[in-house]
Design an enzyme around this catalytic site. Structure first.
Site, PDB file in Angstrom:
ATOM      1  N   LYS A  14     -17.126 -21.682 -45.556  1.00 10.48           N
ATOM      2  CA  LYS A  14     -17.748 -20.500 -44.704  1.00 10.48           C
ATOM      3  C   LYS A  14     -16.910 -19.255 -44.785  1.00 10.48           C
ATOM      4  CE  LYS A  14     -18.713 -20.975 -39.614  1.00 10.48           C
ATOM      5  NZ  LYS A  14     -18.697 -21.487 -38.617  1.00 10.48           N
ATOM      6  N   SER A  24     -23.014 -22.491 -35.890  1.00  8.51           N
ATOM      7  CA  SER A  24     -22.907 -21.326 -36.989  1.00  8.51           C
ATOM      8  C   SER A  24     -22.690 -21.462 -38.226  1.00  8.51           C
ATOM      9  CB  SER A  24     -21.776 -20.074 -36.275  1.00  8.51           C
ATOM     10  OG  SER A  24     -20.415 -20.855 -36.478  1.00  8.51           O
ATOM     11  N   SER A  59     -20.438 -26.061 -34.143  1.00  8.50           N
ATOM     12  CA  SER A  59     -20.845 -25.037 -35.455  1.00  8.50           C
ATOM     13  C   SER A  59     -20.779 -25.957 -36.470  1.00  8.50           C
ATOM     14  CB  SER A  59     -20.237 -23.842 -35.538  1.00  8.50           C
ATOM     15  OG  SER A  59     -20.658 -22.714 -34.702  1.00  8.50           O
TER      16      SER A  59
HETATM   17  N1  GLN Z   1     -23.171 -22.013 -30.727  1.00 11.62           N
HETATM   18  C1  GLN Z   1     -21.826 -21.991 -30.139  1.00 11.62           C
HETATM   19  C2  GLN Z   1     -21.736 -20.453 -29.886  1.00 11.62           C
HETATM   20  O1  GLN Z   1     -22.488 -19.908 -30.029  1.00 11.62           O
HETATM   21  C3  GLN Z   1     -20.797 -22.586 -31.198  1.00 11.62           C
HETATM   22  C4  GLN Z   1     -20.268 -21.690 -32.044  1.00 11.62           C
HETATM   23  C5  GLN Z   1     -19.505 -22.570 -32.791  1.00 11.62           C
HETATM   24  O2  GLN Z   1     -18.835 -23.689 -32.792  1.00 11.62           O
HETATM   25  N2  GLN Z   1     -18.619 -21.584 -33.714  1.00 11.62           N
HETATM   26  O3  GLN Z   1     -20.573 -20.083 -29.297  1.00 11.62           O
END
Ligand code: GLN
Length: 481
Positions: free
Chosen positions: A75, A150, A174
């Site tokens: 990532k 994400s 994410s």
């Molecule tokens: N969807 C969650 C957010 O927008 C989690 C994101 C993540 O785990 N990095 O914060």
């Protein structure tokens, strides 16, 4: 044989027996990327030349590492020395980290081959990759849908067989939610199990790196390599790292599996509910005991998370000011340069989070928002601790729905935030959790089954998931790209 279809442990077996070479795997993976990535768009950058050089280097080294010759995707919020790391943000365009993250250092020592950096929601803020500052990644099962986020690029890359496995990061879901949307395995370890050194910080008390893979055994393998105490991250915990692959095939007879009633609520897609209840039924047939449990503060998790995570983000992202990293805008003086850089460099969701966080932390609001949210966090953690006195794992849906359409939620942040409802409590509590495929909707979209464990009990999570996986065929299905 289409080598790009292989998982990590299968490839290691064939390499060990000299039935295939790491060059053949690499050729196959890069030809796969060429064939599908213009549609899926998993990668922010590819490191092809470097990958072939690395493969040659590995041939020359006499010692074989645990992951020798295995091509993985990382990532793009994890720093790799000298390789552009963007967090899918314009503000980091051109940023070449001068140091290596702990996890990629460990992977390197094990002989992995980096093939590219994957797309994400900018600074990992989002649930669909639509917040990427560059482009949207598409779900390999239905290109008109999001891959989740994400870590959408990593999950899509694994699902589309563009790599043998990947790393993601999970602050509020994410790793697990994109794994669920893409029909692959995603594991968020216990907070403190894996060093965050070199992971660009979003919300430091939540962030955790973990594997996204084609099967449970591969997740255990990667976890073996990346876990452990790192003096460079004071929140990494000095506990023993077991061999996570060792106990995978122990039977699960007699284990107690909790099903929390707060996770089967209005708004949960009936097909997802059916898939998850069926999965619990499979565990029961394997000898586990299913018990209904209650995590009473679940309903406050999204609100608490979006106060705490944005607060931490507003502080963490203060460092991107045009001086030290990546992009710098012109300004008439220093302050103007800071402001212009941040105005042009950050996308709308990141700005929204910085504002929300700065607000929650400001004098006069701190007690009402930040402090209150911290108290709720403790209650949620206690919910898990109490429940885990009576059960070994807790199972839930990973997400209330299967992958949604690109464009469906992006203009409604609240709807997007609510889609994290089943993953966020896990991060507030710091416990480990996995998402594994447990079926498909009538439209052919993958459904994710979440297995949550006690602090530092990744082994039981993996054991239950492996037992489930071995008695079903979901993980063998591939998108028809
Ligand atoms: N969807 C969650 C957010 O927008 C989690 C994101 C993540 O785990 N990095 O914060």
């Amino acid at each position: 044989m289409e080598l790009f279809r292989l998982g990590i442990s299968e490839a290691l077996d064939l390499l060990e027996k000299d039935e295939i070479s790491s060059r053949e795997i690499l050729d196959s993976v890069f030809s796969r990327i060429e064939a599908v990535d213009d549609r899926v768009r998993s990668f922010v950058s590819l490191t092809r030349d470097r990958a072939y050089d690395r493969m040659e280097d590995l041939k020359g080294s006499e010692k074989r590492g645990l992951l020798s010759g295995i091509p993985l995707a990382i990532k793009d919020n994890i720093c790799i020395k000298g390789i552009q790391t963007t967090c899918a943000s314009k503000i980091l365009e051109g940023f070449l980290p001068p140091y290596e993250s702990y996890v990629t250092e460990r992977l390197f020592k094990s002989g992995y081959i980096l093939i590219g950096k994957t797309n994400l929601d900018e600074f990992a803020m989002g649930s669909s990759t639509e917040n990427s500052g560059y482009f949207v990644t598409h779900n390999p099962w239905d290109l008109e849908r999001v891959p989740g986020g994400s870590s959408g690029g990593s999950a899509a890359a694994v699902a589309a067989d563009e790599c043998l496995g990947a790393l993601g990061s999970d602050t509020g879901g994410s790793i697990r939610q994109p794994a669920a949307f893409c029909g692959v395995v995603g594991f968020k370890p216990t907070y403190g199990r894996v060093s965050r050194y070199g992971l660009v910080a979003f919300a430091s008390s939540f962030d955790q790196i973990g594997p996204i893979t084609k099967n449970v055994k591969d997740a255990a393998l990667l976890l073996n390599v990346i876990s452990g105490r790192d003096p460079m991250d004071s929140t990494s915990v000095p506990v023993e790292v077991p061999d996570f692959t060792a106990g995978l095939d122990r039977e699960i007879k007699g284990l107690k599996v909790g099903v929390p009633k707060e996770y089967f609520i209005e708004g949960l897609d009936p097909e997802v509910e059916l898939g998850v209840r069926d999965a619990a039924g499979v565990l029961e047939r394997l000898g586990a005991e299913i018990v209904e449990v209650s995590l009473p503060h679940t309903g406050y998790a999204v609100a608490a998370y979006y106060i705490l995570a944005t607060s931490e983000a507003s502080s963490n992202l203060a460092r991107f000011d045009g001086v030290k990293y990546g992009f710098r805008a012109e300004g008439k003086d220093l302050i103007d340069m800071y402001m212009e850089t941040r105005a042009q460099g950050f996308g709308p969701e990141v700005k929204r989070r910085i504002m929300l966080g700065a607000y929650a932390l400001s004098a006069g609001y701190y007690d009402a928002y930040y402090k209150k949210a911290q108290q709720v966090r403790t209650l949620i953690k206690t919910d898990f601790e109490e429940t885990f006195k009576n059960v070994d794992v807790i199972v839930t849906p990973t997400s209330p729905s299967a992958a949604f359409r690109i464009g469906d939620k992006v203009s409604d942040p609240l709807q997007m935030y609510l889609s994290d409802i089943f993953t966020i409590s896990v991060n507030l509590a710091g416990v480990p959790a996995i998402s594994i495929p447990c079926g498909y909707t009538s439209e052919g979209l993958p459904i994710g089954f979440q297995v949550i464990g006690k602090h530092f009990d990744e082994e039981t999570v993996l054991r239950v998931s492996y037992a489930y996986e071995q008695s079903t065929d979901w993980h063998k299905k591939r998108p028809g790209l």
